[in-house]
Motif scaffolding. Structure first.
Motif, PDB file in Angstrom:
ATOM      1  N   ALA A 100       1.223  -4.905   8.921  1.00 30.67           N
ATOM      2  CA  ALA A 100       1.446  -3.470   8.870  1.00 30.67           C
ATOM      3  C   ALA A 100       2.384  -3.063   9.997  1.00 30.67           C
ATOM      4  CB  ALA A 100       0.122  -2.715   8.979  1.00 30.67           C
ATOM      5  N   ARG A 150       0.836  -1.185   0.000  1.00 27.06           N
ATOM      6  CA  ARG A 150       0.000   0.000   0.000  1.00 27.06           C
ATOM      7  C   ARG A 150       0.884   1.254   0.000  1.00 27.06           C
ATOM      8  NH1 ARG A 150      -4.595  -0.507  -2.394  1.00 27.06           N
ATOM      9  NH2 ARG A 150      -6.065  -1.960  -1.442  1.00 27.06           N
ATOM     10  N   SER A 153       4.916   2.674   1.789  1.00 28.02           N
ATOM     11  CA  SER A 153       5.461   1.470   2.410  1.00 28.02           C
ATOM     12  C   SER A 153       6.880   1.245   1.919  1.00 28.02           C
ATOM     13  CB  SER A 153       4.598   0.245   2.066  1.00 28.02           C
ATOM     14  OG  SER A 153       3.288   0.393   2.577  1.00 28.02           O
ATOM     15  N   ASP A 162       3.496   0.547  12.026  1.00 21.29           N
ATOM     16  CA  ASP A 162       3.225   1.973  12.157  1.00 21.29           C
ATOM     17  C   ASP A 162       4.497   2.730  12.535  1.00 21.29           C
ATOM     18  OD1 ASP A 162       3.648   1.592  14.880  1.00 21.29           O
ATOM     19  OD2 ASP A 162       1.512   1.555  15.382  1.00 21.29           O
ATOM     20  N   ARG A 184      -2.461  -9.859   6.113  1.00 27.66           N
ATOM     21  CA  ARG A 184      -1.919  -8.507   6.060  1.00 27.66           C
ATOM     22  C   ARG A 184      -0.954  -8.309   7.213  1.00 27.66           C
ATOM     23  NH1 ARG A 184      -7.715  -6.318   5.053  1.00 27.66           N
ATOM     24  NH2 ARG A 184      -7.819  -6.367   7.324  1.00 27.66           N
ATOM     25  N   THR A 189       3.865  -3.835  15.154  1.00 23.42           N
ATOM     26  CA  THR A 189       3.461  -4.718  14.060  1.00 23.42           C
ATOM     27  C   THR A 189       2.049  -5.224  14.308  1.00 23.42           C
ATOM     28  OG1 THR A 189       5.732  -5.425  13.646  1.00 23.42           O
ATOM     29  CG2 THR A 189       3.983  -6.867  12.842  1.00 23.42           C
ATOM     30  N   LYS A 222       2.137  -0.967   4.901  1.00 27.87           N
ATOM     31  CA  LYS A 222       1.280  -2.150   4.948  1.00 27.87           C
ATOM     32  C   LYS A 222       1.541  -3.023   3.735  1.00 27.87           C
ATOM     33  CE  LYS A 222      -2.867  -2.088   6.596  1.00 27.87           C
ATOM     34  NZ  LYS A 222      -4.302  -1.891   6.887  1.00 27.87           N
TER      35      LYS A 222
END
Length: 553
Positions: free
Chosen positions: A205, A144, A147, A207, A203, A212, A171
């Motif tokens: 991701a 996405r 990233s 931040d 998925r 995680t 992500k």
């Protein structure tokens, strides 16, 4: 004695440290089922890059006799020792901008569709962008926007398929295809955890704080951090903060449903609201050109009570997808794709009459425009200001391409027209036409004529005029007027023409109320010396001559 105890304590403390994500890299293994007549050395010669490391395999499997392995027995082999060929990925989808760095010190270059991505490469996506990398076995991952990921390993061997990604931020959505007869591993490392899966869709991701989040969409996944592994089943998620073990599995929330989906009109601002989902903190909503939501044209994270607002979409078909985000930040599965249609706006008509910047007499105004195919009618506006505030005339649904308005008082006006669809939806307005209305139009001059020692002057008669005002001067500015008369007809005969020379003429119209039009554009003529009563019209200066020529034609 005290030194020995200290060393033992230190040794035990080191042995008790949890494995990090990087430390688990060496623990990846595959299993080989022993067949009849197999030997350990023979298997190592067949599958290992360096067969001479068979003692390491023997030690790992704790074989009491390296010369004897039984049929049906399972031999564990470290993936790092296996033969393998690099498996390149290919850019299978690209929206916006994405970049590749082939090695740690090389420059970033912009990616194009069908570009190859090799083991050891790094990838990053820009804002409002998405990048999908696919492999020959059908496995793929989607990055996405904003990233950053590196492809640490992407190889295949006779017993295994291995892909290891390092996600630094953003992500990633993985789709892993099961490989029959092979140990297929797809692993995503992050600064705080390791997610490993077999034949699944999930998925991961990361931040800005390095936390995680893993969300299981199909099959199962293992999330490991700080020596602890959590197995996630379909519909579960977990999060791992820096230097912390992953949370226990958390049930992902179901997606919200749109409350109503009507047609969206062109560039108009539109909004969609969603049904409430219990315990949801936010909704992630996207509008995409495809049913999977890869090619998103608009994304937003909204509160459950807020609408999803968007505008400026091109006409066509789209798909709306949404997911719920829980209090811990874990995102559930996407909803089914809801079809959204953006209406094709009726095209604005081209205006024929009035001509732009025209001067028109004070009488019913005839407006005309070209027909637009596929519309049910038209709407017209006439106003005294270019922004059409407080329009003087605003028609309803006109079925024809002509319109006669009531008489307009003298002044400047603006006119525009737009098309109407079958359901009454109005398209964009046409280009604006400006025009002026006057009670009397200025006359158009004809060429003067001379005969029998007389000068014949004539001009176009004006409707509503009861008389005219004629002026002849020696200068173009009419500073020295030698003839100033008000004939009742649109012509005048001078029995005694002026002396030879160049002269300028203009005329205005008058009505019964003694109101006068503007003067016409001036024309020039010359009386020659040799024939005192004969002259030759030389036309009108500049654009005036051209205007008269057109009238005479």
């Amino acid at each position: 004695m005290n030194k020995i105890i200290c060393w033992l304590v230190l040794l035990l403390s080191v042995m008790s440290l949890p494995l990090s994500a990087a430390g688990q890299d060496a623990e990846r293994t595959v299993e080989i089922r022993v067949s009849s007549r197999d030997t350990l050395i023979g298997l190592c010669q067949k599958y290992l890059t360096h067969p001479e490391k068979w003692p390491q395999v023997s030690k790992l499997n704790r074989l009491p006799d390296s010369n004897y392995i039984a049929p049906g027995q399972k031999i564990i082999v470290p993936v790092a020792l296996l033969k393998g060929l690099p498996m390149d990925g290919v850019v299978s989808f690209l929206q916006g901008e994405a970049y590749l760095q082939s090695s740690g010190n090389s420059a970033w270059r912009q990616l194009q569709l069908r570009d190859s991505v090799k083991e050891g490469s790094s990838l990053k996506t820009a804002a409002n962008s998405a990048l999908e990398i696919s492999f020959e076995d059908g496995t793929s991952f989607l990055l996405r926007e904003q990233s950053l990921v590196s492809v640490k390993a992407a190889k295949k061997g006779p017993l295994h398929l291995l892909r290891v990604l390092r996600l630094e931020g953003g992500k990633i959505i993985s789709r892993v295809k099961s490989a029959t007869g092979k140990d297929s591993r797809f692993e995503i490392e992050t600064p705080s955890a390791l997610a490993a899966a077999r034949g699944t869709h999930y998925r991961v991701a990361v931040d800005e704080q390095g936390t995680t989040r893993a969300e299981m969409l199909e099959s199962r996944i293992d999330l490991s951090a700080m020596g602890t592994t959590v197995s996630l089943k379909e519909g579960e998620g977990s999060l791992a903060r820096r230097n912390e073990a992953p949370s226990a599995p958390i049930r992902l929330l179901g997606p919200p449903e749109p409350q109503a989906l009507a047609a969206i009109y062109g560039n108009a601002s539109s909004e969609i609201r969603f049904s409430p989902v219990q315990n949801a903190a936010q909704y992630r909503v996207l509008l995409a050109r495809d049913q999977e939501g890869k090619n998103a044209v608009k994304t937003a994270v909204i509160k459950p009570d807020d609408p999803f607002v968007f505008e400026g979409l091109e006409d066509g078909g789209y798909y709306l997808l949404a997911s719920s985000i829980g209090q811990e930040g874990l995102e559930g599965p996407l909803s089914k794709p809801y079809e959204v249609k953006v209406r094709r706006k009726p095209l604005p008509p081209d205006i024929v009459l009035p001509v732009d910047k025209a001067t028109l007499p004070e009488m019913p105004l005839k407006s005309q425009w070209h027909n637009v195919i596929g519309v049910s009618g038209y709407q017209l506006q006439i106003a005294t200001t270019p922004d059409f505030s407080g329009a003087l005339i605003e028609s309803g649904d006109l079925k024809k391409t002509v319109y006669s308005s009531k008489e307009l008082q003298g002044g400047t006006y603006y006119l525009r027209v737009r098309s109407l669809a079958e359901d009454g939806y109005a398209g964009d307005w046409s280009a604006t036409r400006a025009f002026s209305v006057v009670k009397l139009l200025p006359p158009s001059l004809h060429k003067p004529d001379g005969n029998d020692n007389k000068l014949y002057l004539e001009w176009e008669p004006i409707k509503g005029a009861t008389g005219y005002h004629l002026q002849i001067a020696r200068d173009e500015a009419f500073g020295t007027i030698i003839i100033d008369q008000k004939p009742g007809e649109s012509k005048l005969v001078l029995e005694n023409p002026p002396e030879p020379g160049k002269y300028y003429m203009r005329v205005a119209a008058r009505n019964a109320d003694q109101e006068t039009s503007a003067f016409s554009k001036s024309g020039s003529f010359e009386i020659e010396q040799s024939k005192s009563y004969f002259y030759e019209a030389l036309g009108f200066v500049g654009g005036v001559g051209l205007a008269l020529l057109l009238v005479l034609l």
